[in-house]
Write a protein that holds these residues in place. Sequence first.
Motif, PDB file in Angstrom:
ATOM      1  N   GLY A 414     -50.153 -90.852  12.439  1.00 20.46           N
ATOM      2  CA  GLY A 414     -49.478 -89.976  11.422  1.00 20.46           C
ATOM      3  C   GLY A 414     -49.656 -88.336  11.660  1.00 20.46           C
ATOM      4  N   TYR A 415     -50.150 -88.088  12.654  1.00 21.88           N
ATOM      5  CA  TYR A 415     -50.316 -86.463  12.797  1.00 21.88           C
ATOM      6  C   TYR A 415     -49.242 -86.247  13.622  1.00 21.88           C
ATOM      7  N   ALA A 416     -49.071 -84.975  13.631  1.00 21.26           N
ATOM      8  CA  ALA A 416     -48.199 -84.226  14.556  1.00 21.26           C
ATOM      9  C   ALA A 416     -48.579 -82.865  14.891  1.00 21.26           C
ATOM     10  N   TRP A 417     -48.158 -82.445  16.120  1.00 23.36           N
ATOM     11  CA  TRP A 417     -48.716 -81.245  16.586  1.00 23.36           C
ATOM     12  C   TRP A 417     -47.143 -80.212  16.511  1.00 23.36           C
ATOM     13  N   VAL A 418     -47.365 -78.731  16.415  1.00 22.89           N
ATOM     14  CA  VAL A 418     -46.290 -77.883  16.257  1.00 22.89           C
ATOM     15  C   VAL A 418     -46.196 -77.049  17.390  1.00 22.89           C
ATOM     16  N   GLU A 419     -45.091 -76.779  18.117  1.00 16.31           N
ATOM     17  CA  GLU A 419     -44.595 -76.027  19.167  1.00 16.31           C
ATOM     18  C   GLU A 419     -43.588 -75.089  18.722  1.00 16.31           C
ATOM     19  N   ASP A 420     -43.824 -73.805  19.381  1.00 19.62           N
ATOM     20  CA  ASP A 420     -42.759 -72.844  19.569  1.00 19.62           C
ATOM     21  C   ASP A 420     -41.598 -73.115  20.353  1.00 19.62           C
ATOM     22  N   ARG A 421     -40.503 -72.471  20.231  1.00 12.65           N
ATOM     23  CA  ARG A 421     -39.258 -72.464  21.204  1.00 12.65           C
ATOM     24  C   ARG A 421     -39.942 -72.559  22.863  1.00 12.65           C
ATOM     25  N   LYS A 422     -40.899 -71.894  22.989  1.00 16.12           N
ATOM     26  CA  LYS A 422     -41.508 -71.642  24.600  1.00 16.12           C
ATOM     27  C   LYS A 422     -42.360 -73.052  24.649  1.00 16.12           C
ATOM     28  N   GLY A 423     -42.426 -73.765  24.273  1.00 13.35           N
ATOM     29  CA  GLY A 423     -43.497 -74.812  24.300  1.00 13.35           C
ATOM     30  C   GLY A 423     -44.825 -74.511  24.024  1.00 13.35           C
ATOM     31  N   GLY A 424     -45.141 -73.376  23.565  1.00 11.36           N
ATOM     32  CA  GLY A 424     -46.663 -73.148  23.270  1.00 11.36           C
ATOM     33  C   GLY A 424     -46.983 -73.693  21.652  1.00 11.36           C
ATOM     34  N   VAL A 425     -48.151 -74.170  21.835  1.00 10.62           N
ATOM     35  CA  VAL A 425     -48.784 -74.989  20.638  1.00 10.62           C
ATOM     36  C   VAL A 425     -48.842 -73.971  19.278  1.00 10.62           C
ATOM     37  N   VAL A 426     -48.332 -74.068  18.169  1.00 10.27           N
ATOM     38  CA  VAL A 426     -48.563 -73.127  17.148  1.00 10.27           C
ATOM     39  C   VAL A 426     -49.727 -73.617  16.150  1.00 10.27           C
ATOM     40  N   THR A 427     -50.798 -73.042  15.915  1.00  9.62           N
ATOM     41  CA  THR A 427     -52.147 -73.469  15.263  1.00  9.62           C
ATOM     42  C   THR A 427     -52.120 -72.659  13.922  1.00  9.62           C
ATOM     43  N   THR A 428     -51.409 -71.681  13.721  1.00 10.75           N
ATOM     44  CA  THR A 428     -51.575 -71.106  12.298  1.00 10.75           C
ATOM     45  C   THR A 428     -50.151 -71.135  11.529  1.00 10.75           C
ATOM     46  N   GLY A 429     -50.175 -70.918  10.341  1.00  9.84           N
ATOM     47  CA  GLY A 429     -48.855 -70.465   9.585  1.00  9.84           C
ATOM     48  C   GLY A 429     -48.292 -69.274   9.838  1.00  9.84           C
ATOM     49  N   ALA A 434     -43.854 -66.421  12.368  1.00 14.46           N
ATOM     50  CA  ALA A 434     -43.262 -65.234  13.390  1.00 14.46           C
ATOM     51  C   ALA A 434     -42.316 -66.062  14.387  1.00 14.46           C
ATOM     52  N   ALA A 435     -42.470 -67.253  14.654  1.00 17.70           N
ATOM     53  CA  ALA A 435     -41.647 -68.010  15.427  1.00 17.70           C
ATOM     54  C   ALA A 435     -40.346 -68.288  14.868  1.00 17.70           C
ATOM     55  N   GLY A 436     -40.326 -68.527  13.579  1.00 21.45           N
ATOM     56  CA  GLY A 436     -39.322 -68.712  12.784  1.00 21.45           C
ATOM     57  C   GLY A 436     -38.823 -70.033  12.992  1.00 21.45           C
ATOM     58  N   ALA A 437     -38.388 -70.741  14.099  1.00 20.55           N
ATOM     59  CA  ALA A 437     -37.917 -72.198  14.477  1.00 20.55           C
ATOM     60  C   ALA A 437     -39.394 -72.824  15.333  1.00 20.55           C
ATOM     61  N   VAL A 438     -39.663 -74.029  15.000  1.00 24.71           N
ATOM     62  CA  VAL A 438     -40.444 -74.653  15.557  1.00 24.71           C
ATOM     63  C   VAL A 438     -40.080 -75.999  15.551  1.00 24.71           C
ATOM     64  N   THR A 439     -41.007 -76.862  16.836  1.00 22.90           N
ATOM     65  CA  THR A 439     -40.693 -78.261  16.873  1.00 22.90           C
ATOM     66  C   THR A 439     -41.626 -78.882  16.593  1.00 22.90           C
ATOM     67  N   LEU A 440     -41.731 -80.246  15.869  1.00 29.98           N
ATOM     68  CA  LEU A 440     -42.648 -81.126  15.484  1.00 29.98           C
ATOM     69  C   LEU A 440     -42.587 -82.280  16.454  1.00 29.98           C
ATOM     70  N   VAL A 441     -43.853 -82.379  17.171  1.00 34.20           N
ATOM     71  CA  VAL A 441     -43.994 -83.290  17.999  1.00 34.20           C
ATOM     72  C   VAL A 441     -44.758 -84.450  17.666  1.00 34.20           C
ATOM     73  N   ASP A 446     -41.493 -87.772  20.526  1.00 32.39           N
ATOM     74  CA  ASP A 446     -40.507 -87.790  19.470  1.00 32.39           C
ATOM     75  C   ASP A 446     -40.565 -86.322  18.994  1.00 32.39           C
ATOM     76  N   ARG A 447     -39.687 -85.555  19.101  1.00 34.56           N
ATOM     77  CA  ARG A 447     -39.496 -84.267  18.622  1.00 34.56           C
ATOM     78  C   ARG A 447     -38.444 -84.163  17.712  1.00 34.56           C
ATOM     79  N   VAL A 448     -38.620 -83.261  16.756  1.00 37.44           N
ATOM     80  CA  VAL A 448     -37.924 -82.547  15.536  1.00 37.44           C
ATOM     81  C   VAL A 448     -37.882 -81.281  15.530  1.00 37.44           C
ATOM     82  N   ASP A 449     -36.848 -80.463  15.529  1.00 34.10           N
ATOM     83  CA  ASP A 449     -36.851 -79.114  15.576  1.00 34.10           C
ATOM     84  C   ASP A 449     -36.376 -78.807  14.010  1.00 34.10           C
ATOM     85  N   VAL A 450     -37.199 -77.632  13.375  1.00 40.50           N
ATOM     86  CA  VAL A 450     -37.271 -77.370  12.022  1.00 40.50           C
ATOM     87  C   VAL A 450     -37.232 -75.844  11.868  1.00 40.50           C
ATOM     88  N   GLN A 451     -36.732 -75.275  10.863  1.00 36.59           N
ATOM     89  CA  GLN A 451     -36.725 -73.888  10.841  1.00 36.59           C
ATOM     90  C   GLN A 451     -37.719 -73.457   9.527  1.00 36.59           C
TER      91      GLN A 451
END
Length: 472
Positions: A414-429, A434-441, A446-451
């Motif tokens: 049930g966990y997911a990791w967060v990526e920015d638009r460039k594919g890098g892993v986001v580890t902090t809020g 700063a990224a504005g738009a991220v992707t939950l993997v 399975d990926r979901v784009d969020v704002q």
Amino acid sequence: MATIPDANGRLLAEEAPGDNSPALSVSELSGALKRSVEDAFGHVRVRGEISGFKRVGSGHCYLTLKDDRACLDAVVWKGTPLAFRPEDGAEVIATGRLTTFPGRSRYQIVIERMELAGQGALMALLDQRRRALAAEGLFDQARKRALPFLPRKIGVVTSPTGAVIRDILHRLEDRCPSHVIVWPVAVQGEGAAAQVAAAVRGFAALPEPPDLIIVARGGGSIEDLWAFNEEIVVRAVADSPIPTISAVGHETDVTLCDFAADVRAPTPTAAAEMAVPVRADLLDSVQQLWLRTGRCARRYREHGAERLAVVARRLPVPERLLAPQRQRLDDTGERLPRALSGRVSEARRELADAAGALRPALLEARLVRAREKLSGLRLRPALVAARIETDRRRLAQTWRLIEQLNPERVLSRGYAWVEDRKGGVVTTGTAARAAGAVTLVFAGQDRVDVQVEGAAPKPRAPRKPPEQPTLL
């Protein structure tokens, strides 16, 4: 003749008694006028300036003769011989008969002969034609070509019976005999211009055309030479692909053909002199060149011999150069037998020493020691099986560690990791805002784009595939 109105109020023409002037038809009146004009002016000579000259498809020519106060229509029927080609602006004297043309109610002169009105008119026509052709560039120097130095074949356009061709042939024979082709033409009178033009074009159309063309004629008055002033001749000479010499008239005579040709000769004899060099002069030149070549070769050989002698004096004597090498060779030749004998003796001693060490007992003892060492190195199956079991346990432990570190196992709970638009892993809020738009993997990629709220949307960059975990 009186007229009375009819019953319909129209006026009818009726002959009255005593009336002696019957009505004539238009054709009858035109015919009477034609006969009267032709009877009264059956032979006339008119002087005037040509205007509006044109030749129609039937071959007839129409023009107008005019002066400063009147004009007269004129016609030249096909086949009427003319000494020159009529042109607008030429002042002429036309001889013919006056007639009428009933179809248009006009009178005209039927020209049977036409002459230029004096020397001045002829020169004016010549100057007018010269300026018109020069404006087209037919006389430009850029069109002129150089004559061949020694033509193998010469074409001559002239009368076959005049003195001109004999002078040309005699002069060519004296200077340098050449192959001459004569194209016979009329050089004056009616049709002369057409024959000369056809001859010039005919030479160019031959399967083996000449290398040079000479257009020649003897001297005469301007009327005699007029054929070479005709436009058809000038254009034929100017368009000829073969270099052309114009030799028309004497030295003082000038025609338009002279301007169009590549070279103008003052006389036909001078044209022959221009066409070929003097054979005797050529032979003399060749002889002089041969003598000069021989003298140059001799001087070159003599100078070479002198330089060789000077260089040879500076070179050392071959015996002196080879003396050290010869002495070294003799010394080496004397030392070689002694060296060979010493080497053979030394080889024999080495062979004797080695033969003492090659006894059978020593070889058998060495073979026994090798066998004992080989038997001590043999592997037992129990040791190999124990080593394989140890490696299998280590591999199982490593695989369990890999399964525990696999991110997919975490995502499946049930966990997911967060990526920015460039594919890098986001580890902090902070990084997410700063990224504005991220992707939950999620599990299964399975990926979901969020704002991210509170952050300005940024353009989405191309997404790189996530890095797969590396198996250790």
